[in-house]
Design an enzyme around this catalytic site. Structure first.
Site, PDB file in Angstrom:
ATOM      1  N   HIS A   1     -18.326 -11.634  45.628  1.00 18.66           N
ATOM      2  CA  HIS A   1     -17.458 -10.677  44.939  1.00 18.66           C
ATOM      3  C   HIS A   1     -18.161  -9.944  43.796  1.00 18.66           C
ATOM      4  O   HIS A   1     -17.532  -9.533  42.823  1.00 18.66           O
ATOM      5  CB  HIS A   1     -16.187 -11.363  44.434  1.00 18.66           C
ATOM      6  CG  HIS A   1     -14.987 -10.455  44.488  1.00 18.66           C
ATOM      7  ND1 HIS A   1     -13.741 -10.830  44.059  1.00 18.66           N
ATOM      8  CD2 HIS A   1     -14.858  -9.166  44.922  1.00 18.66           C
ATOM      9  CE1 HIS A   1     -12.893  -9.843  44.216  1.00 18.66           C
ATOM     10  NE2 HIS A   1     -13.545  -8.811  44.742  1.00 18.66           N
TER      11      HIS A   1
ATOM     12  N   ASP B   1     -12.234 -19.525  38.966  1.00 20.56           N
ATOM     13  CA  ASP B   1     -12.591 -18.207  38.433  1.00 20.56           C
ATOM     14  C   ASP B   1     -11.486 -17.548  37.622  1.00 20.56           C
ATOM     15  O   ASP B   1     -11.727 -16.620  36.859  1.00 20.56           O
ATOM     16  CB  ASP B   1     -13.034 -17.267  39.561  1.00 20.56           C
ATOM     17  CG  ASP B   1     -11.942 -17.011  40.588  1.00 20.56           C
ATOM     18  OD1 ASP B   1     -10.928 -17.744  40.595  1.00 20.56           O
ATOM     19  OD2 ASP B   1     -12.107 -16.081  41.411  1.00 20.56           O
ATOM     20  N   ASN B   2     -10.246 -17.983  37.801  1.00 20.80           N
ATOM     21  CA  ASN B   2      -9.125 -17.450  37.015  1.00 20.80           C
ATOM     22  C   ASN B   2      -7.901 -18.313  37.290  1.00 20.80           C
ATOM     23  O   ASN B   2      -7.942 -19.246  38.108  1.00 20.80           O
ATOM     24  CB  ASN B   2      -8.829 -15.980  37.340  1.00 20.80           C
ATOM     25  CG  ASN B   2      -8.709 -15.674  38.816  1.00 20.80           C
ATOM     26  OD1 ASN B   2      -9.559 -14.990  39.394  1.00 20.80           O
ATOM     27  ND2 ASN B   2      -7.677 -16.189  39.465  1.00 20.80           N
TER      28      ASN B   2
ATOM     29  N   CYS C   1     -11.263 -12.295  39.352  1.00 21.34           N
ATOM     30  CA  CYS C   1     -12.402 -12.869  40.080  1.00 21.34           C
ATOM     31  C   CYS C   1     -13.764 -12.342  39.633  1.00 21.34           C
ATOM     32  O   CYS C   1     -14.578 -13.090  39.080  1.00 21.34           O
ATOM     33  CB  CYS C   1     -12.251 -12.591  41.577  1.00 21.34           C
ATOM     34  SG  CYS C   1     -10.672 -13.046  42.289  1.00 21.34           S
TER      35      CYS C   1
ATOM     36  N   ASP D   1     -11.643 -20.473  44.068  1.00 23.87           N
ATOM     37  CA  ASP D   1     -11.036 -19.158  43.856  1.00 23.87           C
ATOM     38  C   ASP D   1      -9.533 -19.295  43.617  1.00 23.87           C
ATOM     39  O   ASP D   1      -8.807 -19.871  44.446  1.00 23.87           O
ATOM     40  CB  ASP D   1     -11.291 -18.288  45.087  1.00 23.87           C
ATOM     41  CG  ASP D   1     -11.079 -16.815  44.804  1.00 23.87           C
ATOM     42  OD1 ASP D   1     -10.704 -16.473  43.673  1.00 23.87           O
ATOM     43  OD2 ASP D   1     -11.299 -15.990  45.714  1.00 23.87           O
ATOM     44  N   ASP D   2      -9.064 -18.773  42.481  1.00 21.37           N
ATOM     45  CA  ASP D   2      -7.634 -18.734  42.143  1.00 21.37           C
ATOM     46  C   ASP D   2      -7.012 -20.119  41.955  1.00 21.37           C
ATOM     47  O   ASP D   2      -5.783 -20.247  42.030  1.00 21.37           O
ATOM     48  CB  ASP D   2      -6.835 -17.982  43.222  1.00 21.37           C
ATOM     49  CG  ASP D   2      -6.970 -16.470  43.113  1.00 21.37           C
ATOM     50  OD1 ASP D   2      -7.787 -16.009  42.297  1.00 21.37           O
ATOM     51  OD2 ASP D   2      -6.279 -15.761  43.861  1.00 21.37           O
TER      52      ASP D   2
END
Length: 488
Positions: free
Chosen positions: A160, A299-300, A84, A43-44
């Site tokens: 999410h 995810d990003n 996300c 994540d991130d």
């Protein structure tokens, strides 16, 4: 076949009941020929957060770097969105976020119906679609395809795509799910029904890794292939890490010009790297490296200002490379050439068709799958045709640097164009081969190309039936519009 009918079939006959739409291809009729699949989805984590990409030596990711050396890196790999939830929906379904309707992050629990209509205020030049609060159950996911093919399916970590029943991972094909419906802290006690407290002060990244190792062992002991989706909450805010790692990075000298780097963020990255090392070691210890397909991505882009995505422009939420270009690594001993690099652009939407291809499971019929299988690239056998890729965010959103207007993006070969839904912001065109940092807008030099890309975006919007931002007849001044959102 509708999703609910598919599950009626499973309920009556178990995993051996296969609909024609989910039948196995001839070359994968036996369990031993089906690869285990490990998808590590961070994540991130930004493109420059890993050691082999970072323009400094402050972050330490020896296990991720070793994974790169043991498999294939895709240097032009992208998340399907700069946020996300849309990327996670695309990853699970092989479909663009605009098709699933999940185009913004999901924030509210206990929602049983996705909102329709538009958000509007006099400060917004465009009315924007109300955002979904869960992924619709009609969407068919990777585990829903693999479970009938004999796979154990495990989800650990961030979901999410819906936080309340029935939109949790166990209702979307995962036999076992842990932490998918909640995330309140990085330390035990976790206050989560699906992940019982075990040891006060235990770090969540370590715990999820431990649980993943146990599940892999269980499947191998039972003679079954498995699909493991290990979706760490790290390195998402809140920025919290193990104290011993924080102390280590506080004591570590920062390179000149990089004094702003956050030691807690570096500590979180180190824990993720530990997890990668532990998972790969467990695969090796179990003797399944020659039959296990490993995927590593995010995810990003990295979340500014904690993350620094240099040399890429901007970060999470933005349509520039810093928001959507990600680390993408693949490993399968004896199948994927070690130490190889591929320049073909790929995206989150390609995971489902690739996994199904390797597993010998047919794609569901009657469903528009936007991704393509990259198995031939991974096996270094042949190239696949070039294609246009698209990103679409029909909302306003706030960033620490200001407000971001709705946008659409096309990447075609070396070219990338950003179309803004903002009368004060013309379309931007970049040659990524020569200008990875997107500092030289070429739109004025190539008006015909801009027009061509505008038409391609319009045709794509119609093809996927995307919800459009609409001109706001009540817009009364030039202020940028925004929705009051500061998390993703």
């Amino acid at each position: 076949m509708k999703r609910r009918d598919f599950f009626k079939c499973l309920g009556a006959f178990g995993a051996v009941c296969l609909s024609p739409e989910f039948s196995l291809s001839e070359n994968s009729a036996e369990n031993f020929s089906k690869p285990n699949i490990v998808l590590m989805h961070i994540d991130d984590l930004g493109w420059a957060d890993v050691g082999y990409k970072a323009p400094h030596n402050y972050y330490e990711t020896p296990n991720i770097d070793a994974l790169k050396q043991s498999g294939m890196e895709f240097n032009n790999g992208y998340a399907a969105a700069a946020l996300c939830s849309p990327t996670r929906a695309a990853l699970m379904t092989g479909r663009y976020p605009a098709r699933t309707g999940v185009t913004n992050f999901i924030s509210r629990p206990n929602v049983t119906e996705n909102p329709e209509g538009y958000i509007s205020s006099p400060s917004m030049e465009y009315k924007t679609p109300k955002r979904y609060q869960f992924m619709e159950l009609e969407e068919i996911t990777i585990p829903e395809i693999l479970a009938p093919a004999g796979y154990d399916t495990y989800h650990l970590g961030k979901w999410h795509l819906g936080t309340s029943d029935p939109y949790t991972p166990d209702k979307q094909g995962f036999e076992v799910q842990m932490m998918g419906e909640c995330h309140r802290d990085y330390f035990d006690p976790y206050d989560c029904d699906s992940l019982p407290d075990r040891k006060e002060g235990e770090y969540l990244t370590d715990r999820l890794t431990d649980e993943a190792e146990n599940l892999m062992r269980s499947s191998i002991d039972n003679g079954k292939p498995f699909f493991l989706h290990l979706a760490h909450h790290a390195v998402h805010t809140p920025i919290r890490a193990r104290q011993d790692y924080i102390d280590y990075f506080k004591a570590k000298p920062k390179p000149s010009g990089w004094e702003h780097l956050d030691p807690v963020h570096a500590a979180m990255i180190k824990s993720v790297d530990d997890s990668v090392g532990d998972i790969i070691s467990k695969i090796d210890d179990l003797g399944i490296a020659d039959n296990t397909f490993v995927i590593f991505t995010s995810d990003n882009g990295g979340h500014q200002p904690v993350a620094d995505n240099t040399p890429l422009r901007e970060g999470k939420r933005w349509p520039y490379e810093g928001g959507i270009r990600e680390p993408w690594l693949f490993r399968w001993d004896g199948v994927i050439p070690a130490g190889s690099v591929c320049e073909y652009p790929i995206c989150s939407i390609d995971v489902l068709p690739t996994v199904c291809d390797f597993a010998g499971a047919n794609l569901p019929s009657g469903v528009d799958i936007d991704g393509v299988s990259i198995t031939s690239l991974l096996k270094n056998q042949q190239q696949i045709p070039e294609r246009d890729m698209f990103w679409y965010f029909p909302h306003y959103i706030s960033d620490y640097t200001g407000e971001i207007a709705p946008f659409a993006v096309i990447r075609s070969g070396k070219w990338k164009m950003i179309r803004w839904y903002d009368s004060d912001k013309p379309s931007e065109l970049y040659n990524l081969e020569e200008d990875l940092s997107e500092t030289n807008d070429c739109a004025s030099l190539y008006p015909d190309k801009v027009l061509d890309f505008e038409l391609r975006i319009e045709n794509w919007i119609m093809e996927v039936d995307a919800k459009r931002p609409l001109k706001n007849e009540n817009y009364d001044d030039g202020r940028p519009g925004k929705e009051n959102v500061f998390i993703g």
